[in-house]
Design a protein around this motif. Sequence first.
Motif, PDB file in Angstrom:
ATOM      1  N   PHE A 222       1.990 126.974 -61.483  1.00 56.81           N
ATOM      2  CA  PHE A 222       2.584 125.657 -61.271  1.00 56.81           C
ATOM      3  C   PHE A 222       1.596 124.765 -60.532  1.00 56.81           C
ATOM      4  O   PHE A 222       0.624 125.243 -59.934  1.00 56.81           O
ATOM      5  N   LYS A 223       1.825 123.455 -60.589  1.00 60.83           N
ATOM      6  CA  LYS A 223       0.973 122.507 -59.861  1.00 60.83           C
ATOM      7  C   LYS A 223       1.399 122.495 -58.398  1.00 60.83           C
ATOM      8  O   LYS A 223       2.585 122.360 -58.100  1.00 60.83           O
ATOM      9  N   ASP A 224       0.435 122.625 -57.508  1.00 63.39           N
ATOM     10  CA  ASP A 224       0.708 122.812 -56.093  1.00 63.39           C
ATOM     11  C   ASP A 224       1.606 121.722 -55.521  1.00 63.39           C
ATOM     12  O   ASP A 224       2.557 121.997 -54.797  1.00 63.39           O
ATOM     13  N   ASP A 225       1.301 120.467 -55.869  1.00 59.75           N
ATOM     14  CA  ASP A 225       2.063 119.359 -55.274  1.00 59.75           C
ATOM     15  C   ASP A 225       3.374 119.081 -56.003  1.00 59.75           C
ATOM     16  O   ASP A 225       4.102 118.147 -55.647  1.00 59.75           O
ATOM     17  N   LYS A 226       3.697 119.895 -57.009  1.00 60.14           N
ATOM     18  CA  LYS A 226       4.951 119.713 -57.745  1.00 60.14           C
ATOM     19  C   LYS A 226       5.944 120.849 -57.489  1.00 60.14           C
ATOM     20  O   LYS A 226       7.012 120.886 -58.103  1.00 60.14           O
ATOM     21  N   LEU A 227       5.610 121.771 -56.583  1.00 61.70           N
ATOM     22  CA  LEU A 227       6.481 122.921 -56.379  1.00 61.70           C
ATOM     23  C   LEU A 227       7.891 122.517 -55.972  1.00 61.70           C
ATOM     24  O   LEU A 227       8.881 123.050 -56.500  1.00 61.70           O
ATOM     25  N   ILE A 228       8.004 121.574 -55.043  1.00 62.94           N
ATOM     26  CA  ILE A 228       9.343 121.238 -54.567  1.00 62.94           C
ATOM     27  C   ILE A 228      10.205 120.667 -55.689  1.00 62.94           C
ATOM     28  O   ILE A 228      11.411 120.934 -55.782  1.00 62.94           O
ATOM     29  N   ASP A 229       9.597 119.911 -56.603  1.00 61.64           N
ATOM     30  CA  ASP A 229      10.348 119.399 -57.751  1.00 61.64           C
ATOM     31  C   ASP A 229      10.819 120.550 -58.639  1.00 61.64           C
ATOM     32  O   ASP A 229      11.925 120.511 -59.191  1.00 61.64           O
ATOM     33  N   GLU A 230       9.969 121.573 -58.765  1.00 61.34           N
ATOM     34  CA  GLU A 230      10.342 122.748 -59.563  1.00 61.34           C
ATOM     35  C   GLU A 230      11.482 123.520 -58.895  1.00 61.34           C
ATOM     36  O   GLU A 230      12.373 124.043 -59.575  1.00 61.34           O
ATOM     37  N   LEU A 231      11.466 123.582 -57.569  1.00 61.83           N
ATOM     38  CA  LEU A 231      12.533 124.294 -56.862  1.00 61.83           C
ATOM     39  C   LEU A 231      13.867 123.574 -57.014  1.00 61.83           C
ATOM     40  O   LEU A 231      14.922 124.210 -57.099  1.00 61.83           O
ATOM     41  N   VAL A 232      13.833 122.246 -57.059  1.00 58.20           N
ATOM     42  CA  VAL A 232      15.060 121.482 -57.300  1.00 58.20           C
ATOM     43  C   VAL A 232      15.581 121.761 -58.708  1.00 58.20           C
ATOM     44  O   VAL A 232      16.782 121.943 -58.923  1.00 58.20           O
ATOM     45  N   ILE A 233      14.645 121.859 -59.661  1.00 52.75           N
ATOM     46  CA  ILE A 233      15.037 122.126 -61.048  1.00 52.75           C
ATOM     47  C   ILE A 233      15.693 123.495 -61.178  1.00 52.75           C
ATOM     48  O   ILE A 233      16.752 123.645 -61.777  1.00 52.75           O
ATOM     49  N   VAL A 234      15.062 124.539 -60.585  1.00 57.16           N
ATOM     50  CA  VAL A 234      15.579 125.898 -60.787  1.00 57.16           C
ATOM     51  C   VAL A 234      16.847 126.165 -59.984  1.00 57.16           C
ATOM     52  O   VAL A 234      17.650 127.021 -60.362  1.00 57.16           O
TER      53      VAL A 234
ATOM     54  N   THR B 238       2.699 122.745 -44.767  1.00 61.06           N
ATOM     55  CA  THR B 238       1.872 122.473 -45.939  1.00 61.06           C
ATOM     56  C   THR B 238       0.463 122.041 -45.537  1.00 61.06           C
ATOM     57  O   THR B 238      -0.515 122.418 -46.183  1.00 61.06           O
ATOM     58  N   VAL B 239       0.345 121.275 -44.472  1.00 63.05           N
ATOM     59  CA  VAL B 239      -0.961 120.821 -43.979  1.00 63.05           C
ATOM     60  C   VAL B 239      -1.752 122.007 -43.436  1.00 63.05           C
ATOM     61  O   VAL B 239      -2.940 122.178 -43.736  1.00 63.05           O
ATOM     62  N   MET B 240      -1.102 122.827 -42.619  1.00 66.84           N
ATOM     63  CA  MET B 240      -1.753 124.023 -42.084  1.00 66.84           C
ATOM     64  C   MET B 240      -2.235 124.926 -43.207  1.00 66.84           C
ATOM     65  O   MET B 240      -3.365 125.423 -43.204  1.00 66.84           O
ATOM     66  N   SER B 241      -1.391 125.124 -44.195  1.00 61.02           N
ATOM     67  CA  SER B 241      -1.706 126.025 -45.303  1.00 61.02           C
ATOM     68  C   SER B 241      -2.887 125.518 -46.120  1.00 61.02           C
ATOM     69  O   SER B 241      -3.823 126.268 -46.420  1.00 61.02           O
ATOM     70  N   LYS B 242      -2.873 124.255 -46.470  1.00 60.11           N
ATOM     71  CA  LYS B 242      -3.938 123.665 -47.290  1.00 60.11           C
ATOM     72  C   LYS B 242      -5.280 123.722 -46.588  1.00 60.11           C
ATOM     73  O   LYS B 242      -6.331 123.846 -47.239  1.00 60.11           O
ATOM     74  N   ASN B 243      -5.274 123.673 -45.257  1.00 62.35           N
ATOM     75  CA  ASN B 243      -6.513 123.597 -44.487  1.00 62.35           C
ATOM     76  C   ASN B 243      -6.794 124.858 -43.682  1.00 62.35           C
ATOM     77  O   ASN B 243      -7.555 124.822 -42.721  1.00 62.35           O
ATOM     78  N   ILE B 244      -6.203 125.983 -44.073  1.00 64.19           N
ATOM     79  CA  ILE B 244      -6.232 127.179 -43.245  1.00 64.19           C
ATOM     80  C   ILE B 244      -7.631 127.737 -43.025  1.00 64.19           C
ATOM     81  O   ILE B 244      -7.881 128.444 -42.041  1.00 64.19           O
ATOM     82  N   LEU B 245      -8.587 127.434 -43.886  1.00 62.72           N
ATOM     83  CA  LEU B 245      -9.946 127.932 -43.708  1.00 62.72           C
ATOM     84  C   LEU B 245     -10.743 127.111 -42.696  1.00 62.72           C
ATOM     85  O   LEU B 245     -11.838 127.504 -42.299  1.00 62.72           O
ATOM     86  N   GLN B 246     -10.197 125.982 -42.270  1.00 57.77           N
ATOM     87  CA  GLN B 246     -10.881 125.136 -41.302  1.00 57.77           C
ATOM     88  C   GLN B 246     -10.577 125.608 -39.880  1.00 57.77           C
ATOM     89  O   GLN B 246      -9.475 126.074 -39.581  1.00 57.77           O
ATOM     90  N   ASP B 247     -11.565 125.453 -39.006  1.00 56.62           N
ATOM     91  CA  ASP B 247     -11.427 125.933 -37.626  1.00 56.62           C
ATOM     92  C   ASP B 247     -10.223 125.336 -36.910  1.00 56.62           C
ATOM     93  O   ASP B 247      -9.582 126.007 -36.096  1.00 56.62           O
TER      94      ASP B 247
ATOM     95  N   ALA C 110     -16.452 131.153 -54.601  1.00 55.38           N
ATOM     96  CA  ALA C 110     -17.590 130.565 -53.903  1.00 55.38           C
ATOM     97  C   ALA C 110     -17.184 129.380 -53.030  1.00 55.38           C
ATOM     98  O   ALA C 110     -17.746 129.157 -51.961  1.00 55.38           O
ATOM     99  N   ASP C 111     -16.201 128.616 -53.486  1.00 54.25           N
ATOM    100  CA  ASP C 111     -15.764 127.431 -52.751  1.00 54.25           C
ATOM    101  C   ASP C 111     -14.245 127.317 -52.896  1.00 54.25           C
ATOM    102  O   ASP C 111     -13.738 126.463 -53.623  1.00 54.25           O
ATOM    103  N   PRO C 112     -13.503 128.181 -52.202  1.00 58.08           N
ATOM    104  CA  PRO C 112     -12.053 128.283 -52.433  1.00 58.08           C
ATOM    105  C   PRO C 112     -11.273 127.041 -52.035  1.00 58.08           C
ATOM    106  O   PRO C 112     -11.558 126.411 -51.018  1.00 58.08           O
ATOM    107  N   LYS C 113     -10.297 126.692 -52.863  1.00 58.66           N
ATOM    108  CA  LYS C 113      -9.342 125.627 -52.562  1.00 58.66           C
ATOM    109  C   LYS C 113      -8.013 126.308 -52.262  1.00 58.66           C
ATOM    110  O   LYS C 113      -7.515 127.102 -53.046  1.00 58.66           O
ATOM    111  N   MET C 114      -7.422 125.987 -51.137  1.00 58.56           N
ATOM    112  CA  MET C 114      -6.225 126.695 -50.698  1.00 58.56           C
ATOM    113  C   MET C 114      -4.950 125.946 -51.092  1.00 58.56           C
ATOM    114  O   MET C 114      -4.928 124.723 -51.195  1.00 58.56           O
ATOM    115  N   SER C 115      -3.889 126.704 -51.272  1.00 63.73           N
ATOM    116  CA  SER C 115      -2.587 126.161 -51.640  1.00 63.73           C
ATOM    117  C   SER C 115      -1.829 125.666 -50.401  1.00 63.73           C
ATOM    118  O   SER C 115      -2.110 126.078 -49.278  1.00 63.73           O
ATOM    119  N   GLN C 116      -0.839 124.797 -50.639  1.00 66.10           N
ATOM    120  CA  GLN C 116       0.010 124.292 -49.545  1.00 66.10           C
ATOM    121  C   GLN C 116       1.133 125.263 -49.182  1.00 66.10           C
ATOM    122  O   GLN C 116       1.865 125.013 -48.223  1.00 66.10           O
TER     123      GLN C 116
END
Length: 618
Positions: free
Chosen positions: A441-453, A381-390, A326-332
């Motif tokens: 995973f938490k959206d804003d923590k992905l890069i930290d996870e990529l460093v870990i893996v 990341t900005v484009m992705s998070k806000n992709i539903l906006q005009d 109903a009110d989608p939140k988009m990923s980065q």
Amino acid sequence: MNKITTLIGALAVTMVSAQTIKTNIDLVNIKDDKVAVTIEFPKMKSSDVKFHFPKTVPGTYSVDDYGRFIEGIKFYDNKGRELPYTKVDDNTYSLKNASDLTKVTYLVNDSFDEETDTSKHKAVFSPSGTDIEENKVHLINTHGFIGYIDKMQDVPYRLVVQKPADFYGTTALVDQDKSDVTDTYVLANYAKVTDSPLMYTKPNYTSFNAGGMDLVLGVYSPTGKYKAADFKDNLEKMVVAQKKFLGDMNTNKKYAIMLYLSGGDGPSIKGYGALEHHESTSVVLPEAMSKEAIDKSLTDVVSHEFFHTVNPLKTHSEEIHYFDYADPKMSQHLWMYEGGTEYFANLFQIQEGLIDKNDFLARINQKIAGSKRYKDTLPFTVMSKNILQDAYKDQYANVYEKGTLLTMCLDIELRELSKGEMGYRDMIRKLSQRFGENKPFKDDKLIDELVIVTGYPQVKDFYNKYIAGNEPTPYEKYLNKVGIEVVKTEKPVFWLTKNPNGTTSYNNKDNAFTFSPNAEVSPFGKTIGFKTTDEFVAVNGKTIDVSKMRDFINYMSSIKEGEDVTITVLRQNGDKKEKIDLKGKAIIDKLVNEKLQYKANPTPAEQKLQDQWLTGKK
């Protein structure tokens, strides 16, 4: 013990049944191209109820408002009395004091018919749309037929499809009854409902097993031009290669492909492509295509959707895992979900021998050219998070261009850091092992996870510069590491934008050239006051004739430096287009063409890294 166990089992079945949402889709009694849907609910958890249809669904990245295709909706209590409601918006209905709500009925219009008239709405992307053609075909993307109640998304659904006896349903779902006129499916929750498309038509399907996975291909060909068997060999070769490429990252035991070929006297389809699901994909292509062209599309398009079974369907952030219809939140992270998936769809073909290294390089070259149509300094990341906006939606298609290139460069970066031991595919495998379908995973923590893996802090530097930052990606630098160079040539050009090939399209309705909004205006265009929103209809009184395009292009090429030129354009003025003349003296610009080629004499290190990259071998 046996009697007690039996009693407990019977009670469990009764409780599960009582907590099931029963849904009926009637494909038999169709009236005016509308399908009747009935949904029966278990006891309400609240007296204040909101019933929704999706605003958008995972994988589409656009606002489609599927509730606008619904009409004649009625809500009933347990005594069969109609309940009053308030329509909040296209997708939402609010009911007060509705603790006795037990049923809703409504009619569904299909979205395909709307594609012929987009004056009121932007058409739904066809593979995520719906089609209702009595006695021919029913494409049931379930999110367009079935709604849900707030706080009851996790209740199981029992879906019954009433169908003509001679129709076959292509789906990854398992039919629970043996009737020829009904199919019954049990789905764990609303997310599984929207993840399970179906296509009903006269039987035209083929099946095979690839690497332990059962696959069914169902085809709708309106004129009967194609049979499913026509595409079996190519599809089987492709899927076997994909399974080998993914290895243990893919655990699918079944997969269904619904191939809808548009043509004949059917609806006018515009949105060709496919939409991914965990165990299936819906594909829409023109029937007029040759078999060879369809085979190629299946290899390129369906392979992309199948790779989504890894990412984001099984490895994703909380925004996708707890998707709010109903009110989608988009990923980065569209750079990974779509860009990385598109990269896989090309990389597996070179690594598994479906294309050669020159074909692969040509595809990369096309991606670089295509990416130039978009804002290269816009953080992904900005484009992705806000992709539903005009303000951002026009940038979406860059996920398949720059998104692919970003993951390519990251792949090369990882291979260089690890001396060929690790690439992008290895990183995604480790990420999928750390997380998974039921652990986001938490959206804003992905890069930290990529460093870990990966174990490489440099990955974060790459991310901050080129994905989350506004620094243009230096493709030439990364390609040079794998023995590829950029050859640049110049030629004179007279046009309204700096790059005609990357910024110009054609509007058949107005017989006019149109331009990408982010295109850079040429020096001549600037002197005459040209805007990228203008439509170019004539030069020096010579109108554009699509049947004589070569003559027009030759004329443009014949114009000399300093020559007086009149460009006629259509410019929007309020709700009308106004024809105006823009006059000035010609300025001949230089068009720089860039072409990738393998170095004739790469260094041993470059050649080794190239071989590891293109073969996937360490």
